[in-house]
Design a protein around this motif. Sequence first.
Motif, mmCIF file in Angstrom:
data_model
loop_
_atom_site.group_PDB
_atom_site.id
_atom_site.type_symbol
_atom_site.label_atom_id
_atom_site.label_comp_id
_atom_site.label_asym_id
_atom_site.label_seq_id
_atom_site.Cartn_x
_atom_site.Cartn_y
_atom_site.Cartn_z
ATOM 1 N N ARG A 83 0.878 -1.177 0.000
ATOM 2 C CA ARG A 83 0.000 0.000 0.000
ATOM 3 C C ARG A 83 0.908 1.217 0.000
ATOM 4 N NH1 ARG A 83 -2.889 -3.686 -0.378
ATOM 5 N NH2 ARG A 83 -5.003 -4.028 0.423
ATOM 6 N N ARG A 84 1.148 1.757 -1.185
ATOM 7 C CA ARG A 84 2.066 2.889 -1.316
ATOM 8 C C ARG A 84 1.342 4.211 -1.115
ATOM 9 N NH1 ARG A 84 7.115 2.610 -2.912
ATOM 10 N NH2 ARG A 84 7.022 4.595 -4.016
ATOM 11 N N ILE A 85 1.963 5.082 -0.361
ATOM 12 C CA ILE A 85 1.467 6.437 -0.142
ATOM 13 C C ILE A 85 2.513 7.393 -0.722
ATOM 14 C CG2 ILE A 85 0.851 8.185 1.580
ATOM 15 C CD1 ILE A 85 -1.106 5.915 1.670
ATOM 16 N N PRO A 86 2.160 8.175 -1.760
ATOM 17 C CA PRO A 86 3.127 9.138 -2.309
ATOM 18 C C PRO A 86 3.512 10.181 -1.256
ATOM 19 C CG PRO A 86 1.221 8.884 -3.763
ATOM 20 C CD PRO A 86 0.891 8.179 -2.484
ATOM 21 N N LEU A 87 4.787 10.531 -1.206
ATOM 22 C CA LEU A 87 5.250 11.533 -0.254
ATOM 23 C C LEU A 87 4.509 12.860 -0.462
ATOM 24 C CD1 LEU A 87 9.126 10.968 -0.142
ATOM 25 C CD2 LEU A 87 7.429 10.297 1.544
ATOM 26 N N SER A 88 4.153 13.150 -1.711
ATOM 27 C CA SER A 88 3.466 14.408 -2.020
ATOM 28 C C SER A 88 2.074 14.480 -1.395
ATOM 29 C CB SER A 88 3.354 14.589 -3.535
ATOM 30 O OG SER A 88 2.626 13.506 -4.091
ATOM 31 N N ARG A 89 1.528 13.333 -0.998
ATOM 32 C CA ARG A 89 0.174 13.295 -0.434
ATOM 33 C C ARG A 89 0.160 13.546 1.077
ATOM 34 N NH1 ARG A 89 -3.287 8.004 -0.187
ATOM 35 N NH2 ARG A 89 -4.781 8.904 1.221
ATOM 36 N N LEU A 90 1.323 13.530 1.708
ATOM 37 C CA LEU A 90 1.378 13.599 3.162
ATOM 38 C C LEU A 90 0.963 14.960 3.728
ATOM 39 C CD1 LEU A 90 4.645 11.625 3.959
ATOM 40 C CD2 LEU A 90 2.287 10.839 4.121
ATOM 41 N N GLY A 91 1.333 16.045 3.049
ATOM 42 C CA GLY A 91 1.032 17.368 3.583
ATOM 43 C C GLY A 91 1.653 17.528 4.957
ATOM 44 N N SER A 92 0.869 18.043 5.907
ATOM 45 C CA SER A 92 1.373 18.207 7.278
ATOM 46 C C SER A 92 1.112 16.956 8.124
ATOM 47 C CB SER A 92 0.726 19.419 7.936
ATOM 48 O OG SER A 92 -0.673 19.233 7.985
ATOM 49 N N GLY A 93 0.450 15.978 7.531
ATOM 50 C CA GLY A 93 0.161 14.726 8.225
ATOM 51 C C GLY A 93 -0.993 14.017 7.554
ATOM 52 N N LEU A 94 -1.050 12.724 7.737
ATOM 53 C CA LEU A 94 -2.087 11.926 7.081
ATOM 54 C C LEU A 94 -2.430 10.730 7.947
ATOM 55 C CD1 LEU A 94 -3.706 11.332 4.400
ATOM 56 C CD2 LEU A 94 -1.721 9.981 3.702
ATOM 57 N N HIS A 145 12.657 4.238 2.440
ATOM 58 C CA HIS A 145 11.720 4.532 1.356
ATOM 59 C C HIS A 145 12.519 4.983 0.141
ATOM 60 C CE1 HIS A 145 11.911 8.959 1.533
ATOM 61 N NE2 HIS A 145 11.880 8.851 2.856
ATOM 62 N N ASP A 146 11.899 4.932 -1.039
ATOM 63 C CA ASP A 146 12.608 5.197 -2.294
ATOM 64 C C ASP A 146 12.635 6.671 -2.700
ATOM 65 O OD1 ASP A 146 10.019 5.674 -3.105
ATOM 66 O OD2 ASP A 146 9.885 3.904 -4.406
ATOM 67 N N GLY A 147 12.127 7.561 -1.854
ATOM 68 C CA GLY A 147 12.134 8.978 -2.182
ATOM 69 C C GLY A 147 10.868 9.453 -2.874
ATOM 70 N N ARG A 148 10.054 8.508 -3.335
ATOM 71 C CA ARG A 148 8.799 8.864 -4.002
ATOM 72 C C ARG A 148 7.585 8.557 -3.138
ATOM 73 N NH1 ARG A 148 11.842 6.179 -7.597
ATOM 74 N NH2 ARG A 148 10.530 4.328 -7.572
ATOM 75 N N GLY A 149 7.668 7.476 -2.344
ATOM 76 C CA GLY A 149 6.523 7.083 -1.531
ATOM 77 C C GLY A 149 6.906 6.096 -0.446
ATOM 78 N N LEU A 150 5.953 5.847 0.448
ATOM 79 C CA LEU A 150 6.122 4.914 1.557
ATOM 80 C C LEU A 150 5.247 3.701 1.309
ATOM 81 C CD1 LEU A 150 5.421 7.478 4.437
ATOM 82 C CD2 LEU A 150 7.606 7.065 3.286
ATOM 83 N N ASP A 151 5.762 2.514 1.575
ATOM 84 C CA ASP A 151 4.916 1.318 1.482
ATOM 85 C C ASP A 151 4.475 0.940 2.891
ATOM 86 O OD1 ASP A 151 3.577 -1.026 0.977
ATOM 87 O OD2 ASP A 151 5.078 -1.769 -0.444
ATOM 88 N N ILE A 152 3.319 1.474 3.288
ATOM 89 C CA ILE A 152 2.836 1.203 4.644
ATOM 90 C C ILE A 152 2.275 -0.217 4.768
ATOM 91 C CG2 ILE A 152 2.484 3.630 5.226
ATOM 92 C CD1 ILE A 152 -0.522 3.241 4.727
ATOM 93 N N GLY A 153 1.908 -0.834 3.650
ATOM 94 C CA GLY A 153 1.451 -2.223 3.691
ATOM 95 C C GLY A 153 2.575 -3.159 4.082
ATOM 96 N N GLU A 154 3.739 -2.981 3.449
ATOM 97 C CA GLU A 154 4.894 -3.812 3.792
ATOM 98 C C GLU A 154 5.354 -3.521 5.216
ATOM 99 O OE1 GLU A 154 8.147 -6.447 3.763
ATOM 100 O OE2 GLU A 154 6.193 -6.422 2.796
ATOM 101 N N ALA A 155 5.269 -2.261 5.622
ATOM 102 C CA ALA A 155 5.640 -1.919 7.012
ATOM 103 C C ALA A 155 4.722 -2.647 7.994
ATOM 104 C CB ALA A 155 5.556 -0.402 7.222
ATOM 105 N N ALA A 156 3.428 -2.715 7.691
ATOM 106 C CA ALA A 156 2.480 -3.427 8.553
ATOM 107 C C ALA A 156 2.782 -4.924 8.565
ATOM 108 C CB ALA A 156 1.050 -3.176 8.091
#
Length: 193
Positions: free
Chosen positions: A9-20, A119-130
């Motif tokens: 489950r990848r979350i783009p870094l650009s989507r984070l804003g001030s928190g998500l 992370h690869d600089g583009r996004g976080l894989d929170i699925g793999e982290a879980a």
Amino acid sequence: MSNTPEFSRRIPLSRLGSGLEETIMATEQEREALARRFGIPAIQHLECRFLLTPEDKTHIVAEGRLSARVTQVCVITAEKFDDVLAETFVLRFIPESEMPEDEFDIDSIDLEGPDEVPHDGRGLDIGEAAAEQLALMLDPYPRKPGAGLENAVDVTPAEGEEEVGHSDDLPESERRPNPFAALATLKNGDKKE
């Protein structure tokens, strides 16, 4: 062999804003694949809630709450049993380039701080982290509730006790073999030579 994690489950870094805040749940196929990866019979449920808070543009703190229902095999009885797991955790996502090299340096590890995940600089894989957190939560020696060691481990007899006891009152067919008898035979055999 694919490099794509079973539960991605990848979350783009650009989507984070001030928190998500994000909640993810594994599908049946993902749970089956993870169960194979972890060597357990089944995962019936896997859900994780994340609160992602950027420290800066490339460092993100992830507070998580994972809940899962899994089937494991008891190490004592070899029976399958269901177990419910729930745990909170904190991770810190950092760029891959900041991860330590292959050489393990114990002095560079912050034992008080959160575990660091690349992370690869583009996004976080929170699925793999879980998935990795679930792997850490699984008991490597699972025991079915109520399964004790009373019947699985013999008490070591004191010196001379192996010849005395209630087992002498039993018929030969019902007596338990004495694990020390073979050692005594070997020891006595060495003395004869």
